[in-house]
Design a protein around this motif. Structure first.
Motif, PDB file in Angstrom:
ATOM      1  N   PRO A 247      61.456 -16.889  49.992  1.00 51.17           N
ATOM      2  CA  PRO A 247      61.561 -18.328  49.747  1.00 51.17           C
ATOM      3  C   PRO A 247      61.232 -19.132  51.005  1.00 51.17           C
ATOM      4  O   PRO A 247      62.104 -19.694  51.655  1.00 51.17           O
ATOM      5  N   GLY A 248      59.960 -19.158  51.383  1.00 47.08           N
ATOM      6  CA  GLY A 248      59.580 -19.780  52.635  1.00 47.08           C
ATOM      7  C   GLY A 248      59.138 -21.222  52.530  1.00 47.08           C
ATOM      8  O   GLY A 248      58.787 -21.818  53.522  1.00 47.08           O
ATOM      9  N   CYS A 249      59.090 -21.792  51.325  1.00 44.51           N
ATOM     10  CA  CYS A 249      58.582 -23.141  51.142  1.00 44.51           C
ATOM     11  C   CYS A 249      59.698 -24.068  50.704  1.00 44.51           C
ATOM     12  O   CYS A 249      59.943 -24.230  49.515  1.00 44.51           O
ATOM     13  N   PRO A 250      60.390 -24.694  51.638  1.00 42.79           N
ATOM     14  CA  PRO A 250      61.479 -25.581  51.260  1.00 42.79           C
ATOM     15  C   PRO A 250      60.968 -26.844  50.604  1.00 42.79           C
ATOM     16  O   PRO A 250      60.010 -27.450  51.051  1.00 42.79           O
ATOM     17  N   GLY A 251      61.583 -27.217  49.508  1.00 43.59           N
ATOM     18  CA  GLY A 251      61.339 -28.526  48.943  1.00 43.59           C
ATOM     19  C   GLY A 251      60.118 -28.670  48.062  1.00 43.59           C
ATOM     20  O   GLY A 251      59.768 -29.775  47.691  1.00 43.59           O
ATOM     21  N   HIS A 252      59.400 -27.558  47.706  1.00 50.96           N
ATOM     22  CA  HIS A 252      58.224 -27.767  46.886  1.00 50.96           C
ATOM     23  C   HIS A 252      58.580 -28.280  45.497  1.00 50.96           C
ATOM     24  O   HIS A 252      57.727 -28.780  44.777  1.00 50.96           O
ATOM     25  N   GLY A 253      59.855 -28.173  45.124  1.00 46.81           N
ATOM     26  CA  GLY A 253      60.280 -28.738  43.853  1.00 46.81           C
ATOM     27  C   GLY A 253      60.194 -30.249  43.831  1.00 46.81           C
ATOM     28  O   GLY A 253      60.274 -30.870  42.765  1.00 46.81           O
ATOM     29  N   LEU A 254      60.005 -30.864  45.019  1.00 44.38           N
ATOM     30  CA  LEU A 254      59.867 -32.310  45.091  1.00 44.38           C
ATOM     31  C   LEU A 254      58.466 -32.776  44.737  1.00 44.38           C
ATOM     32  O   LEU A 254      58.211 -33.978  44.694  1.00 44.38           O
ATOM     33  N   CYS A 255      57.533 -31.842  44.509  1.00 42.88           N
ATOM     34  CA  CYS A 255      56.174 -32.238  44.123  1.00 42.88           C
ATOM     35  C   CYS A 255      56.232 -33.073  42.850  1.00 42.88           C
ATOM     36  O   CYS A 255      56.899 -32.702  41.884  1.00 42.88           O
ATOM     37  N   ARG A 256      55.524 -34.150  42.847  1.00 44.11           N
ATOM     38  CA  ARG A 256      55.447 -34.961  41.643  1.00 44.11           C
ATOM     39  C   ARG A 256      54.563 -34.288  40.608  1.00 44.11           C
ATOM     40  O   ARG A 256      53.694 -33.478  40.936  1.00 44.11           O
ATOM     41  N   SER A 257      54.759 -34.657  39.369  1.00 42.97           N
ATOM     42  CA  SER A 257      54.024 -34.014  38.289  1.00 42.97           C
ATOM     43  C   SER A 257      52.528 -34.291  38.368  1.00 42.97           C
ATOM     44  O   SER A 257      51.712 -33.502  37.891  1.00 42.97           O
ATOM     45  N   ASN A 258      52.136 -35.401  38.993  1.00 44.66           N
ATOM     46  CA  ASN A 258      50.717 -35.766  39.075  1.00 44.66           C
ATOM     47  C   ASN A 258      50.112 -35.442  40.436  1.00 44.66           C
ATOM     48  O   ASN A 258      49.111 -36.042  40.830  1.00 44.66           O
ATOM     49  N   VAL A 259      50.701 -34.501  41.166  1.00 41.72           N
ATOM     50  CA  VAL A 259      50.257 -34.228  42.532  1.00 41.72           C
ATOM     51  C   VAL A 259      48.792 -33.801  42.566  1.00 41.72           C
ATOM     52  O   VAL A 259      48.040 -34.204  43.464  1.00 41.72           O
ATOM     53  N   GLN A 260      48.340 -33.036  41.595  1.00 37.94           N
ATOM     54  CA  GLN A 260      46.955 -32.570  41.606  1.00 37.94           C
ATOM     55  C   GLN A 260      45.990 -33.724  41.357  1.00 37.94           C
ATOM     56  O   GLN A 260      44.974 -33.855  42.043  1.00 37.94           O
ATOM     57  N   GLU A 261      46.313 -34.579  40.414  1.00 40.15           N
ATOM     58  CA  GLU A 261      45.459 -35.730  40.133  1.00 40.15           C
ATOM     59  C   GLU A 261      45.451 -36.702  41.305  1.00 40.15           C
ATOM     60  O   GLU A 261      44.416 -37.265  41.665  1.00 40.15           O
ATOM     61  N   GLN A 262      46.602 -36.883  41.933  1.00 39.46           N
ATOM     62  CA  GLN A 262      46.664 -37.782  43.083  1.00 39.46           C
ATOM     63  C   GLN A 262      45.835 -37.232  44.236  1.00 39.46           C
ATOM     64  O   GLN A 262      45.150 -37.989  44.938  1.00 39.46           O
ATOM     65  N   THR A 263      45.885 -35.927  44.449  1.00 36.37           N
ATOM     66  CA  THR A 263      45.072 -35.300  45.489  1.00 36.37           C
ATOM     67  C   THR A 263      43.590 -35.531  45.213  1.00 36.37           C
ATOM     68  O   THR A 263      42.814 -35.857  46.123  1.00 36.37           O
TER      69      THR A 263
ATOM     70  N   ARG B 246      47.276 -38.899  55.459  1.00 40.74           N
ATOM     71  CA  ARG B 246      48.643 -38.375  55.530  1.00 40.74           C
ATOM     72  C   ARG B 246      49.159 -38.024  54.143  1.00 40.74           C
ATOM     73  O   ARG B 246      49.796 -36.994  53.947  1.00 40.74           O
ATOM     74  N   GLY B 247      48.900 -38.892  53.180  1.00 40.76           N
ATOM     75  CA  GLY B 247      49.319 -38.588  51.814  1.00 40.76           C
ATOM     76  C   GLY B 247      48.631 -37.347  51.271  1.00 40.76           C
ATOM     77  O   GLY B 247      49.237 -36.537  50.580  1.00 40.76           O
ATOM     78  N   LEU B 248      47.354 -37.191  51.614  1.00 41.83           N
ATOM     79  CA  LEU B 248      46.609 -36.011  51.169  1.00 41.83           C
ATOM     80  C   LEU B 248      47.173 -34.745  51.790  1.00 41.83           C
ATOM     81  O   LEU B 248      47.309 -33.714  51.109  1.00 41.83           O
TER      82      LEU B 248
ATOM     83  N   ALA C 266      34.483 -33.142  49.239  1.00 39.75           N
ATOM     84  CA  ALA C 266      34.653 -33.689  47.894  1.00 39.75           C
ATOM     85  C   ALA C 266      33.890 -32.861  46.867  1.00 39.75           C
ATOM     86  O   ALA C 266      34.402 -32.580  45.769  1.00 39.75           O
ATOM     87  N   ARG C 267      32.677 -32.465  47.198  1.00 40.16           N
ATOM     88  CA  ARG C 267      31.882 -31.658  46.258  1.00 40.16           C
ATOM     89  C   ARG C 267      32.563 -30.330  45.946  1.00 40.16           C
ATOM     90  O   ARG C 267      32.493 -29.827  44.821  1.00 40.16           O
ATOM     91  N   ILE C 268      33.214 -29.766  46.943  1.00 36.74           N
ATOM     92  CA  ILE C 268      33.829 -28.444  46.756  1.00 36.74           C
ATOM     93  C   ILE C 268      35.211 -28.540  46.137  1.00 36.74           C
ATOM     94  O   ILE C 268      35.562 -27.795  45.214  1.00 36.74           O
ATOM     95  N   LEU C 269      36.027 -29.492  46.638  1.00 31.75           N
ATOM     96  CA  LEU C 269      37.426 -29.534  46.207  1.00 31.75           C
ATOM     97  C   LEU C 269      37.606 -30.159  44.830  1.00 31.75           C
ATOM     98  O   LEU C 269      38.424 -29.686  44.041  1.00 31.75           O
ATOM     99  N   LEU C 270      36.876 -31.210  44.528  1.00 31.02           N
ATOM    100  CA  LEU C 270      37.128 -31.943  43.276  1.00 31.02           C
ATOM    101  C   LEU C 270      37.027 -31.075  42.037  1.00 31.02           C
ATOM    102  O   LEU C 270      37.865 -31.211  41.125  1.00 31.02           O
ATOM    103  N   PRO C 271      36.045 -30.159  41.925  1.00 32.12           N
ATOM    104  CA  PRO C 271      36.044 -29.286  40.737  1.00 32.12           C
ATOM    105  C   PRO C 271      37.294 -28.422  40.611  1.00 32.12           C
ATOM    106  O   PRO C 271      37.726 -28.115  39.503  1.00 32.12           O
TER     107      PRO C 271
END
Length: 239
Positions: A60-76, A175-177, A229-234
């Protein structure tokens, strides 16, 4: 100096900044030192660059990932698209505010070959985790570089309000990204330590050298963010 069109702003990150996933402060200083640091120290301090590998964790090395919002992928996805859409305008405005000889000798003075930039060797066929790690390294570097450029411009062009606003807004988006990428790496891959590399600090350099370094970094930024953008967005598009 003014821009050809109003700056765009994206607000927020995947988690409120009074929780865990804090991005690096816009005045983060670049350091030539190396080392491997956990996300928490990396995001809060951004002072110990490194180059190399990602450390995977089986516990369990990732503290707090449960705080991710449901739209985190779309926001990224939106954040990467926005950075890509506004990068050229930021570079053009930066050039305009530096005056001569930068406006007339852009190719010579702003050649990005003379500045360090992290290697970006992923492509559309790369594994999604590999892409996310590469993006994290890239945007951690960019965030610290933007902090240095903003600091220099506050000193050299304190009345260039539109440029400073754009630099602040771009840094805020970056920073948000970083927060969102941190969240996705922890949640999806249990990755909580990443080696990152930073460039050379402009602190102590002449005004001309500060302007030139910012010009070189921002020109490279225009090129790299388009590729990112070309690589990550897909990889972030809905199934």
């Amino acid at each position: 100096c003014s821009a050809p069109r109003p700056a765009q702003v994206i607000s927020g990150s995947s988690v409120p900044t009074d929780h865990h996933w804090l991005g690096p402060h816009r005045d983060a200083r670049l350091s030539p030192r190396t080392g491997v640091v956990p996300f928490m120290a990396l995001l809060l301090l951004q002072r110990r660059p490194a180059a190399g590998r990602v450390l995977l964790v089986t516990g369990p090395g990732c503290p707090g990932h449960g705080l991710c919002r449901s739209n985190v992928q779309e926001q990224t996805r939106r954040q990467v698209a926005l950075l890509n859409a506004t990068a050229q305008d930021l570079f053009s405005l930066y050039l305009k505010c530096q005056g001569e000889p930068f406006s007339s000798e852009t190719d010579k003075l702003c050649n990005p070959g003379g500045v360090f930039f992290p290697a970006f060797r992923v492509n559309r066929t790369s594994e999604r985790k590999e892409v996310m790690v590469a993006m994290y390294k890239l945007f951690a570097f960019l965030n610290a570089s933007l902090g240095n450029i903003t600091r220099d411009q506050e000193e050299l062009n304190p009345t260039a309000k539109e440029l400073l606003d754009r630099l602040h807004n771009t840094t805020k988006t970056t920073r948000g990204l970083i927060s969102n990428l941190t969240c996705l790496l922890c949640k999806n891959y249990n990755v909580f330590q990443v080696d990152v590399s930073y460039g050379e600090s402009s602190k102590g350099k002449s005004a001309f050298k500060k302007k030139q370094q910012g010009c070189q970094v921002l020109r490279k930024y225009v090129q790299v963010i388009a590729q990112a953008a070309r690589i990550l967005l897909p990889h972030l598009s809905p199934p």
